[in-house]
Design a protein around this motif. Structure first.
Motif, PDB file in Angstrom:
ATOM      1  N   GLN A 230      58.993  40.194  31.934  1.00  0.00           N
ATOM      2  CA  GLN A 230      60.238  40.921  31.686  1.00  0.00           C
ATOM      3  C   GLN A 230      61.100  40.214  30.643  1.00  0.00           C
ATOM      4  N   LEU A 231      61.033  38.884  30.630  1.00  0.00           N
ATOM      5  CA  LEU A 231      61.836  38.104  29.687  1.00  0.00           C
ATOM      6  C   LEU A 231      61.191  37.978  28.318  1.00  0.00           C
ATOM      7  N   PHE A 232      59.894  37.688  28.290  1.00  0.00           N
ATOM      8  CA  PHE A 232      59.271  37.217  27.057  1.00  0.00           C
ATOM      9  C   PHE A 232      58.272  38.181  26.423  1.00  0.00           C
ATOM     10  N   ALA A 233      58.066  39.334  27.027  1.00  0.00           N
ATOM     11  CA  ALA A 233      57.145  40.307  26.430  1.00  0.00           C
ATOM     12  C   ALA A 233      57.893  41.459  25.777  1.00  0.00           C
ATOM     13  N   THR A 234      59.172  41.266  25.525  1.00  0.00           N
ATOM     14  CA  THR A 234      60.003  42.296  24.912  1.00  0.00           C
ATOM     15  C   THR A 234      60.635  41.755  23.637  1.00  0.00           C
ATOM     16  N   THR A 235      60.593  42.558  22.580  1.00  0.00           N
ATOM     17  CA  THR A 235      61.224  42.156  21.322  1.00  0.00           C
ATOM     18  C   THR A 235      62.698  42.529  21.358  1.00  0.00           C
ATOM     19  N   ARG A 236      63.561  41.540  21.111  1.00  0.00           N
ATOM     20  CA  ARG A 236      65.001  41.717  21.259  1.00  0.00           C
ATOM     21  C   ARG A 236      65.762  41.390  19.976  1.00  0.00           C
ATOM     22  N   TYR A 237      66.909  42.035  19.841  1.00  0.00           N
ATOM     23  CA  TYR A 237      67.906  41.726  18.818  1.00  0.00           C
ATOM     24  C   TYR A 237      67.492  42.122  17.401  1.00  0.00           C
ATOM     25  N   PHE A 238      66.413  42.916  17.283  1.00  0.00           N
ATOM     26  CA  PHE A 238      66.094  43.582  16.026  1.00  0.00           C
ATOM     27  C   PHE A 238      66.448  45.059  16.181  1.00  0.00           C
ATOM     28  N   ASP A 239      66.775  45.716  15.074  1.00  0.00           N
ATOM     29  CA  ASP A 239      66.954  47.154  15.107  1.00  0.00           C
ATOM     30  C   ASP A 239      65.586  47.818  15.266  1.00  0.00           C
ATOM     31  N   GLU A 240      65.547  48.927  15.984  1.00  0.00           N
ATOM     32  CA  GLU A 240      64.273  49.615  16.218  1.00  0.00           C
ATOM     33  C   GLU A 240      63.555  49.958  14.921  1.00  0.00           C
ATOM     34  N   SER A 241      64.312  50.256  13.875  1.00  0.00           N
ATOM     35  CA  SER A 241      63.705  50.637  12.597  1.00  0.00           C
ATOM     36  C   SER A 241      62.969  49.475  11.935  1.00  0.00           C
ATOM     37  N   GLN A 242      63.261  48.257  12.380  1.00  0.00           N
ATOM     38  CA  GLN A 242      62.613  47.083  11.799  1.00  0.00           C
ATOM     39  C   GLN A 242      61.237  46.817  12.395  1.00  0.00           C
ATOM     40  N   VAL A 243      60.938  47.434  13.539  1.00  0.00           N
ATOM     41  CA  VAL A 243      59.803  47.004  14.356  1.00  0.00           C
ATOM     42  C   VAL A 243      58.657  48.012  14.341  1.00  0.00           C
ATOM     43  N   MET A 244      57.450  47.495  14.132  1.00  0.00           N
ATOM     44  CA  MET A 244      56.225  48.254  14.352  1.00  0.00           C
ATOM     45  C   MET A 244      55.466  47.582  15.489  1.00  0.00           C
ATOM     46  N   THR A 245      55.086  48.367  16.505  1.00  0.00           N
ATOM     47  CA  THR A 245      54.386  47.816  17.664  1.00  0.00           C
ATOM     48  C   THR A 245      52.901  48.165  17.602  1.00  0.00           C
ATOM     49  N   VAL A 246      52.079  47.132  17.792  1.00  0.00           N
ATOM     50  CA  VAL A 246      50.628  47.286  17.757  1.00  0.00           C
ATOM     51  C   VAL A 246      50.065  46.863  19.108  1.00  0.00           C
ATOM     52  N   ARG A 247      49.209  47.677  19.678  1.00  0.00           N
ATOM     53  CA  ARG A 247      48.520  47.297  20.914  1.00  0.00           C
ATOM     54  C   ARG A 247      47.315  46.421  20.575  1.00  0.00           C
ATOM     55  N   TYR A 248      47.163  45.341  21.310  1.00  0.00           N
ATOM     56  CA  TYR A 248      46.025  44.448  21.109  1.00  0.00           C
ATOM     57  C   TYR A 248      44.721  45.228  21.223  1.00  0.00           C
ATOM     58  N   GLU A 249      44.659  46.119  22.189  1.00  0.00           N
ATOM     59  CA  GLU A 249      43.431  46.885  22.422  1.00  0.00           C
ATOM     60  C   GLU A 249      43.079  47.748  21.212  1.00  0.00           C
ATOM     61  N   ASP A 250      44.083  48.311  20.546  1.00  0.00           N
ATOM     62  CA  ASP A 250      43.836  49.122  19.351  1.00  0.00           C
ATOM     63  C   ASP A 250      43.433  48.248  18.169  1.00  0.00           C
ATOM     64  N   LEU A 251      44.045  47.074  18.049  1.00  0.00           N
ATOM     65  CA  LEU A 251      43.702  46.165  16.958  1.00  0.00           C
ATOM     66  C   LEU A 251      42.235  45.761  17.031  1.00  0.00           C
ATOM     67  N   VAL A 252      41.754  45.529  18.238  1.00  0.00           N
ATOM     68  CA  VAL A 252      40.369  45.101  18.422  1.00  0.00           C
ATOM     69  C   VAL A 252      39.390  46.259  18.242  1.00  0.00           C
ATOM     70  N   SER A 253      39.734  47.427  18.740  1.00  0.00           N
ATOM     71  CA  SER A 253      38.802  48.552  18.692  1.00  0.00           C
ATOM     72  C   SER A 253      38.829  49.306  17.366  1.00  0.00           C
ATOM     73  N   GLU A 254      40.003  49.310  16.701  1.00  0.00           N
ATOM     74  CA  GLU A 254      40.142  50.025  15.430  1.00  0.00           C
ATOM     75  C   GLU A 254      40.807  49.110  14.400  1.00  0.00           C
ATOM     76  N   THR A 255      40.170  48.013  14.105  1.00  0.00           N
ATOM     77  CA  THR A 255      40.782  46.957  13.291  1.00  0.00           C
ATOM     78  C   THR A 255      41.245  47.460  11.933  1.00  0.00           C
ATOM     79  N   GLU A 256      40.363  48.107  11.178  1.00  0.00           N
ATOM     80  CA  GLU A 256      40.718  48.544   9.835  1.00  0.00           C
ATOM     81  C   GLU A 256      41.846  49.567   9.843  1.00  0.00           C
ATOM     82  N   LYS A 257      41.782  50.492  10.766  1.00  0.00           N
ATOM     83  CA  LYS A 257      42.821  51.520  10.864  1.00  0.00           C
ATOM     84  C   LYS A 257      44.176  50.894  11.148  1.00  0.00           C
TER      85      LYS A 257
END
Length: 324
Positions: A230-257
């Motif tokens: 709850q404390l350390f797995a959340t990105t804080r104090y950036f504006d939402e427009s600054q952030v792109m979220t990537v799932r580890y599972e997607d990075l591994v299964s669809e690396t190039e994409k």
């Protein structure tokens, strides 16, 4: 070119090393890996602010747990400190608040680079700190015009040493990034350097994240893991427009994409190198890809998942929302 264009963040053990190592292969990207430059700056600021207010020191654990809970964006002392000339700070009495921040920052940073980062690691070839430290001229750093410039200069030197280049080679077409997992709690500090900094955040299935941390002896009870998450797995104090979220599972299964989506987010053209699914850039192979190996391991999550009992998996799924 001394700047910060983007940062790679995520909870420790979520795959930030793999992500940054893969991103770094793009010829228009240079990344400073695991510097702690912004993380330890916030850490030191919190320590000294607390000392001035409470008249006592924070323990390391208290300081670490305070990072995601404190937004220093509006603290005047932060802007004042970043504008100070390092040489002037060194001439002040040790009891001066700004001198204390500098001393604590350098202590935390140097302890990491000369001890923690240089310590052998069973899963990461981290014993390379000497290579980075050799490129640093302390006198030159302290002759910079401000603490802010000192930090950016330090970052540029580290990146240049990784790539066997000179900082002067980096023009406006090169994007400069920094990866430290706990930067996800440091948006308030990073935005002081560039309010338009882009953030590539990686998240991971909490079950495999728990297994990875448990395997490393970082946690044992699910209750404590849930509180930590709850404390350390959340990105804080950036504006939402600054952030792109990537799932580890997607990075591994669809690396190039996923990589090309990240490059698009960073306003870069797509990039594909020969055998790119299994390799990183020359720079990363030289000093950094040893952290994560040269191949994307598609079986790693399943291996970690198999370490957990069915009851552990069900409890985590019940307590932590995620697109399982």
């Amino acid at each position: 070119m001394k700047k910060l264009d983007f940062t790679v963040v995520g909870a420790p053990r979520s795959g930030t090393s793999l992500l940054s190592s893969l991103i770094d292969r793009h010829p228009k990207i240079r990344i400073a890996h695991d510097t702690g430059l912004y993380y330890y700056l916030k850490f030191a600021l919190i320590e000294i602010i607390y000392l001035m207010q409470a008249k006592k020191d924070l323990t390391f654990s208290q300081g670490y747990n305070s990072l995601p809970l404190n937004n220093l964006a509006d603290q005047q002392i932060v802007d004042q400190f970043l504008k100070k000339k390092p040489r002037i700070l060194l001439s002040l009495q040790p009891s001066d608040q700004f001198r204390r921040i500098l001393d604590q920052y350098l202590f935390r940073l140097w302890s990491f680079w000369t001890r923690d980062f240089n310590a052998p690691d069973p899963t990461k070839d981290r014993n390379k700190a000497g290579i980075f430290l050799e490129c640093i001229d302390i006198r030159k750093l302290f002759d910079t015009s401000s603490v802010k410039e000192l930090i950016l200069e330090y970052q540029s030197l580290l990146i240049a040493s990784i790539n066997q280049e000179q900082p002067e080679q980096y023009d406006d077409t090169i994007l400069i990034g920094e990866k430290t997992p706990d930067n996800n709690s440091c948006g308030d500090i990073i935005n002081k350097f560039n309010p338009n900094t882009k953030v590539v955040e990686i998240i991971r299935n909490p079950c495999t994240l728990y297994a990875a941390r448990k395997k490393r002896g970082l946690t044992s009870k699910i209750e404590s893991f849930v509180a930590w998450h709850q404390l350390f797995a959340t990105t804080r104090y950036f504006d939402e427009s600054q952030v792109m979220t990537v799932r580890y599972e997607d990075l591994v299964s669809e690396t190039e994409k996923m990589l090309n989506q990240i490059y698009q987010f960073l306003d870069l053209p797509p990039y594909k190198e020969e055998n790119s699914q299994a390799s990183t850039s020359t720079a990363s192979q030289m000093l950094y890809s040893k952290y994560v190996g040269t191949k994307v391991d598609k079986q790693r999550d399943q291996t970690l998942h198999d370490l957990l009992s069915e009851s552990e998996i069900n409890e985590i799924k019940e307590k932590i929302p995620y697109n399982y």
